[in-house]
Design a protein around this motif. Structure first.
Motif, mmCIF file in Angstrom:
data_model
loop_
_atom_site.group_PDB
_atom_site.id
_atom_site.type_symbol
_atom_site.label_atom_id
_atom_site.label_comp_id
_atom_site.label_asym_id
_atom_site.label_seq_id
_atom_site.Cartn_x
_atom_site.Cartn_y
_atom_site.Cartn_z
ATOM 1 N N PRO A 291 0.803 -1.231 0.000
ATOM 2 C CA PRO A 291 0.000 0.000 0.000
ATOM 3 C C PRO A 291 0.832 1.275 0.000
ATOM 4 C CG PRO A 291 -0.853 -1.570 1.601
ATOM 5 C CD PRO A 291 0.444 -2.126 1.118
ATOM 6 N N GLY A 292 1.999 1.256 0.656
ATOM 7 C CA GLY A 292 2.829 2.461 0.678
ATOM 8 C C GLY A 292 3.284 2.844 -0.714
ATOM 9 N N THR A 293 3.781 1.877 -1.460
ATOM 10 C CA THR A 293 4.202 2.135 -2.837
ATOM 11 C C THR A 293 3.019 2.574 -3.684
ATOM 12 O OG1 THR A 293 5.959 0.488 -2.655
ATOM 13 C CG2 THR A 293 5.299 1.127 -4.867
ATOM 14 N N GLY B 171 -9.326 -3.944 8.210
ATOM 15 C CA GLY B 171 -9.291 -3.970 6.760
ATOM 16 C C GLY B 171 -10.274 -4.952 6.173
ATOM 17 N N LEU B 172 -10.414 -6.117 6.799
ATOM 18 C CA LEU B 172 -11.358 -7.115 6.307
ATOM 19 C C LEU B 172 -12.797 -6.643 6.466
ATOM 20 C CD1 LEU B 172 -9.688 -10.402 7.596
ATOM 21 C CD2 LEU B 172 -9.728 -9.512 5.251
ATOM 22 N N LEU B 173 -13.081 -5.888 7.510
ATOM 23 C CA LEU B 173 -14.425 -5.334 7.671
ATOM 24 C C LEU B 173 -14.735 -4.346 6.539
ATOM 25 C CD1 LEU B 173 -14.482 -4.845 11.533
ATOM 26 C CD2 LEU B 173 -15.918 -6.416 10.211
ATOM 27 N N ARG C 184 -10.885 10.206 -4.098
ATOM 28 C CA ARG C 184 -11.289 9.538 -2.854
ATOM 29 C C ARG C 184 -10.682 8.138 -2.750
ATOM 30 N NH1 ARG C 184 -17.108 9.629 -0.852
ATOM 31 N NH2 ARG C 184 -15.894 9.517 1.084
ATOM 32 N N LEU C 185 -9.440 8.037 -3.177
ATOM 33 C CA LEU C 185 -8.743 6.758 -3.137
ATOM 34 C C LEU C 185 -8.286 6.412 -1.727
ATOM 35 C CD1 LEU C 185 -7.350 4.346 -4.568
ATOM 36 C CD2 LEU C 185 -5.356 5.834 -4.888
ATOM 37 N N ARG C 186 -8.532 5.154 -1.355
ATOM 38 C CA ARG C 186 -7.988 4.566 -0.131
ATOM 39 C C ARG C 186 -7.207 3.314 -0.537
ATOM 40 N NH1 ARG C 186 -10.345 8.671 0.665
ATOM 41 N NH2 ARG C 186 -11.978 9.140 2.189
ATOM 42 N N VAL C 187 -6.093 3.065 0.100
ATOM 43 C CA VAL C 187 -5.254 1.931 -0.279
ATOM 44 C C VAL C 187 -5.076 1.007 0.922
ATOM 45 C CG1 VAL C 187 -3.089 1.209 -1.347
ATOM 46 C CG2 VAL C 187 -4.043 3.444 -1.884
ATOM 47 N N THR C 188 -5.202 -0.292 0.668
ATOM 48 C CA THR C 188 -5.123 -1.283 1.735
ATOM 49 C C THR C 188 -4.449 -2.549 1.220
ATOM 50 O OG1 THR C 188 -6.459 -2.513 3.366
ATOM 51 C CG2 THR C 188 -7.386 -2.281 1.155
ATOM 52 N N ASP C 189 -4.229 -3.481 2.127
ATOM 53 C CA ASP C 189 -3.673 -4.791 1.740
ATOM 54 C C ASP C 189 -4.410 -5.922 2.462
ATOM 55 O OD1 ASP C 189 -2.743 -4.358 4.308
ATOM 56 O OD2 ASP C 189 -0.645 -4.793 3.861
ATOM 57 N N ALA C 190 -5.693 -5.710 2.755
ATOM 58 C CA ALA C 190 -6.450 -6.655 3.575
ATOM 59 C C ALA C 190 -6.465 -8.059 2.979
ATOM 60 C CB ALA C 190 -7.870 -6.147 3.774
#
Length: 369
Positions: free
Chosen positions: A54-56, A104-106, A67-73
C-alpha cells in the motif's frame, strides 16, 4: 457471467483488487487506467485499492482518484493462510480473529462492488493467487457485493476459473474458450480517447527490454544474444538505442548484459517511464519480452518485435495483441534470423478496436452517477 455487458450504476464504496504496487509496469498501468476512469465517472465514490504494498501504491496513484484509499487486507489474509495461521482464507474473511488486520477485512466486507483488475496472474503458474479470488468470493457472499473481473488472462489454466462472478471479461481467445465467453481486451486499453499518432521526421529509435524473470530455462541468455544480434543487424547507431525497464531488478539484468549496445544515457528506469519522462512513438522500433511494452508501444504507433519466452503464457499474451492488429513480429529467438526493419509493419486498427471495446465495458460497469 458475461463477456462484455453488465447492469448500470453500482453502489459505493468500490473495491478494486490488483497485483499493482510491486511495481511492475503493466499491473500499475491497469490500476491507473481504472482509477482515472472512476475519477471521470464516479468522482464522489469512495474507492479502495487492495494490493500487496500500500505504501508504494499510495505514491504511484496519489493523484489518480480524489477519494482513493489503499489497503492490503486481502493480501494479508492470503499471507496468513499460506505462511501464518494456516486457516482457510474464507475462514479468515468470514470469522476474522486478529486485530492486526480485522479492520481492513471489515472494510472489504462493506464494499458494494468487488472488482478483480486484469492481468495474467490467476493461472497454473501462480496457484496461490487463487486465494485472492476466494477471499473476494467469500466477502461477496457475506455482503452481497457484485463480483467483477475484467481483462483476465487465465492461461495456462488452473482450477480457479472465476466461478460465481457476475461479470467476467478476458483478454485472449484461449481464456475465452475456457470460460465459454467472447474474448475481450486487456484493461490497459481503458482510455477516454484514442491516442493521436503522428508520423513525423524523427530518426528511427530502437527501444529494448529483455526480462530475466518468468521465462523458460535458458531463454534469458538466448534472448540477450538474439537482441544484441538484432541491434547490430539494424545498423541503428548506439546513441539511438534505449532500454526501458518495466520490472525493477528483473529487467535491469538484461540492460546490464546489453549496455555495450545501448546509449550511455539510454537506460530508462521504471520511475522515469511511469512519470512520462520517456514517451513511446511511431518513430520507434521495440524489441521486448514485456507484454505491456508491446501493448503501449503499439498503441502509440510503434513497430516492434515481441520475444516470447514461455510457452502457454507469453505466446498467448503477445498473440492476443497481434490478433488485435499490432502487426508485431513474434519470435522465440531460437534462430539468429533477424527481420529487416523495413519488413516490420505498423499497427492497423489496433488501438481503435481496443479502446472502443474496453471503454464500452467500463461504461456499462460504472455508469456516471
Amino acid at each position: 457471467m458475461s463477456s462484455a455487458t453488465a447492469a448500470g450504476p453500482l453502489p459505493g464504496p468500490l473495491y478494486l483488487v490488483s497485483m499493482a504496487s510491486y511495481p511492475n509496469y503493466g499491473d500499475e498501468l491497469i490500476a491507473r487506467r481504472w482509477l482515472r476512469h472512476l475519477a471521470r465517472t464516479r468522482p464522489d465514490d469512495e474507492v479502495w485499492l487492495d494490493c500487496r504494498h500500500p505504501g508504494t501504491a499510495s505514491a504511484l496513484f496519489a493523484d489518480d482518484h480524489p477519494r482513493l484509499r489503499v489497503t492490503d487486507a486481502i493480501y494479508r489474509a492470503m499471507a496468513d493462510s499460506l505462511h501464518g495461521s494456516g486457516r482457510e482464507v474464507e475462514d479468515i474473511v468470514a470469522n476474522l480473529g486478529t486485530p492486526l488486520y480485522d479492520a481492513g477485512l471489515l472494510r472489504l466486507r462493506e464494499a458494494g462492488a468487488l472488482h478483480l483488475l486484469g492481468g495474467g496472474f490467476v493461472n497454473s503458474l501462480w496457484t496461490e493467487n487463487a486465494l485472492v479470488v476466494r477471499a473476494m468470493r467469500e466477502a461477496a457472499r457475506i455482503s452481497g457485493a457484485r463480483l467483477i473481473a475484467t481483462g483476465q488472462g487465465l492461461m495456462p489454466a488452473g482450477p480457479e476459473q472465476l466461478q460465481g462472478f457476475d461479470h467476467i471479461s478476458v483478454r485472449d481467445a484461449p481464456s475465452a474458450e475456457l470460460l465459454g465467453i467472447e474474448p475481450g481486451v486487456d484493461d490497459a486499453f481503458l482510455l477516454d480517447a484514442v491516442p493521436a499518432v503522428t508520423i513525423g521526421n524523427h530518426q528511427v529509435e530502437l527501444v529494448v527490454c529483455v526480462q530475466s524473470d518468468a521465462q523458460d530455462e535458458g531463454v534469458f541468455d538466448r534472448f540477450v544474444d538474439w537482441t544484441r544480434g538484432m541491434i547490430r543487424a539494424s545498423r541503428i547507431p548506439r546513441e539511438r538505442v534505449r532500454y526501458v525497464e518495466a520490472l525493477p531488478g528483473a529487467d535491469y539484468a538484461g540492460y546490464d548484459r546489453l549496455r555495450d549496445v545501448v546509449a550511455e544515457d539510454g537506460f530508462v528506469p521504471f520511475t522515469s517511464f511511469w512519470r512520462g519522462e520517456f514517451a513511446p512513438g511511431p518513430h520507434q522500433v521495440w524489441i521486448t519480452t514485456r507484454f505491456h511494452h508491446h501493448l503501449v508501444a503499439a498503441m502509440h504507433g510503434a513497430r516492434g518485435i515481441a520475444l516470447s519466452g514461455r510457452s502457454g503464457y507469453y505466446d498467448v499474451k503477445h498473440g492476443s495483441l497481434v490478433e488485435l492488429g499490432s502487426n508485431w513480429h513474434v519470435t522465440d529467438g531460437s534462430d539468429m534470423a533477424f527481420p529487416a526493419l523495413a519488413t516490420l509493419q505498423r499497427p492497423r486498427g489496433f488501438v481503435e478496436r481496443g479502446v472502443r471495446a474496453k471503454r464500452a465495458e467500463a461504461n456499462a460497469l460504472y455508469s456516471a452517477t
